[in-house]
Structures are given as C-alpha cells and as structure tokens.
Design an enzyme around this catalytic site. Structure first.
Site, mmCIF file in Angstrom:
data_model
loop_
_atom_site.group_PDB
_atom_site.id
_atom_site.type_symbol
_atom_site.label_atom_id
_atom_site.label_comp_id
_atom_site.label_asym_id
_atom_site.label_seq_id
_atom_site.Cartn_x
_atom_site.Cartn_y
_atom_site.Cartn_z
ATOM 1 N N TYR A 19 -2.644 -0.774 10.107
ATOM 2 C CA TYR A 19 -2.608 -0.869 8.649
ATOM 3 C C TYR A 19 -1.238 -0.451 8.137
ATOM 4 O O TYR A 19 -0.630 -1.159 7.318
ATOM 5 C CB TYR A 19 -3.695 0.010 8.026
ATOM 6 C CG TYR A 19 -3.879 -0.243 6.550
ATOM 7 C CD1 TYR A 19 -4.550 -1.375 6.108
ATOM 8 C CD2 TYR A 19 -3.378 0.638 5.599
ATOM 9 C CE1 TYR A 19 -4.713 -1.628 4.752
ATOM 10 C CE2 TYR A 19 -3.530 0.401 4.245
ATOM 11 C CZ TYR A 19 -4.201 -0.739 3.822
ATOM 12 O OH TYR A 19 -4.346 -0.987 2.481
ATOM 13 N N SER A 24 0.850 -1.189 0.000
ATOM 14 C CA SER A 24 0.000 0.000 0.000
ATOM 15 C C SER A 24 0.884 1.237 0.000
ATOM 16 O O SER A 24 2.083 1.171 0.335
ATOM 17 C CB SER A 24 -0.896 0.008 1.252
ATOM 18 O OG SER A 24 -1.508 1.267 1.459
#
Length: 258
Positions: free
Chosen positions: A163, A150
């Site tokens: 995350y 990501s």
C-alpha cells in the site's frame, strides 16, 4: 484571463463527463456525487454495482450515471473502459483513479500473493486508464486526471508495504504525467486523503485506544468525513485549477504536521 473575468462558473463542470473508478463505494461515491453536483455525468467501472444508492444520488442531481462491470486490474480492460465512456457519453473530460485495495499482514508473511493484486489495482490500473484517457484528452485539448494517493504516500505504513509503495508510486506517476501532458492543456494532480470515517476504518474507530492514537495526530481533532474531500475533487476537476499541475493535495485535518 484577466482577473475581472473570473467567476464562480470556473468551478462548474456542466457538460463534462467523468470516469470514477471505485466510484460507487467509500470515498469514490463521494467523488462521484461531488462531480455530479458540479454538473458532470459520471461513468463508474467496478467489479460490481452497489445497491443503487450511487445511481440515485447522481441522478437526483439531474446527471447521468452509467455503470460498467469491469476488472480494471486486467490488462486491456482500462482502455475498454475509456472507449466505452466516450462511446456512451461522447467525451472523457475527467478521470479519477480512486479504486484501490489494502491487504494487511506482517512483513514476514506479506508475499507476492498480496503484493501483486495491490500493485495491479492501485498502480498499474491507474497507469493504464491514464494512458488511454490522455490520448482522448490530447485530441480534445483539455482534460483532468486526478489520482488518489494517501498519507502513506509519505509515511511507512505498518503491515502493508504494497500500500505504501503503490501510493508513493501514484505521487511519482502524477508528476511524470504532468511533465509530459501539461503542454496539451491536461492537468494531472493527486489527492491524498488522511484518516476518514469509512467502512475500511470502522474497526479502528470502534476501538477507543486505536481511535485515540489516530486523533492525537490530527489537529482538527476529528476523523475526516467523505464530504471533506468533495470540494478538493471539484476544484481539481474544474477550470479553476487550470494552472495547478503535478500537485498532491493533502486533505488530512493536519495529520502530517504532527
């Protein structure tokens, strides 16, 4: 291989089999379809199947779609998934670790109840699947492991420390596995998507102010479409990327340059 021997057949996945976690929702569906379009059969482990749309898309390409209900966050289940894929499709050539969750909360409230499931799904499941798949791939003398990272592998990521931590971990894990497996004909790489138009980002895109803040950082001046990732997945899954290893390919419209 001599340069005169190269052809576009290097991008073909005909005869290959792929496991795509989370492969029937969001970006995962685009990954499944991309692999099918290139010629691969697709095995999708997930907590629940979709409404049949992913199967329809894959089978429309003349490829097999197999679904297995599985909670890959549970210890031992990833190995069962790999065993099932080999048993039903005959081999495992490509593993795409795309399943992931993002729980949000302020730092003061972000506790182990949110941290633990994100680490289990986003990071530990990818490790267990790769560990089991690598054994099969070593025996075959070839294989492709593609981890989904990501932008937050490189950025802080407000309201979701888990995350950011798990996606940064995916990049490190990719490099570590590359270092040991490259000599066995296995390429381990990652794709780091930027801001894409999916259900997860629907609220952000619907808010003019929040959408504007995102777009100000993207030189391409648009949100990504899942189709923008399909070429990257096929490339990293194919023979065309046989000398690409330990790399994280950022697909973000240029977000990180601003």
């Amino acid at each position: 291989m001599d340069i005169t021997d190269f052809s576009l057949d290097a991008f073909s996945l005909a005869g290959r089999t792929a496991v795509v976690t989370g492969g029937n929702t969001g970006l995962g569906r685009a990954f499944s379809l991309a692999l099918a379009k290139a010629g691969a059969d697709v095995f999708v482990p997930s907590l629940a199947d979709d409404d049949g749309e992913t199967r329809r898309l894959v089978e429309a390409e003349g490829r097999r779609y197999l679904f297995r209900e599985a909670d890959i966050s549970q210890r031992g289940v990833p190995a069962e998934v790999v065993e099932a894929c080999v048993g039903e499709l005959g081999s495992l050539d490509i593993l795409v670790n795309s399943a992931g969750i993002a729980l949000l909360d302020d730092v003061e409230s972000f506790d182990r109840d949110k941290w633990d499931p994100m680490v289990a799904i986003n990071l530990t499941a990818a490790f267990e699947l790769s560990h089991a798949a690598s054994r099969i791939m070593r025996e075959q003398g070839r294989g492709k492991i593609i981890n989904i990272a990501s932008l937050f592998s490189f950025l802080g990521g407000q309201r979701s420390p888990a995350y950011a931590a798990t996606k940064a971990g995916i990049v490190g894990f990719t490099k570590a596995y590359c270092d040991e497996l490259a000599g066995f004909g296995i390429q381990v790489n990652a794709v780091a998507p930027g801001y894409f138009a999916t259900a997860i980002t629907a609220a952000t895109r619907a808010n003019p102010e929040s959408s504007r803040r995102v777009l100000e950082h993207i030189p391409a001046d648009r949100w990504g479409d899942p189709a923008d990732l399909m070429g990257a997945i096929v490339f990293l899954a194919s023979r065309a990327s046989d000398y690409v290893n330990g790399h994280t390919l950022v697909v973000d419209g240029g977000y990180l340059v601003r």
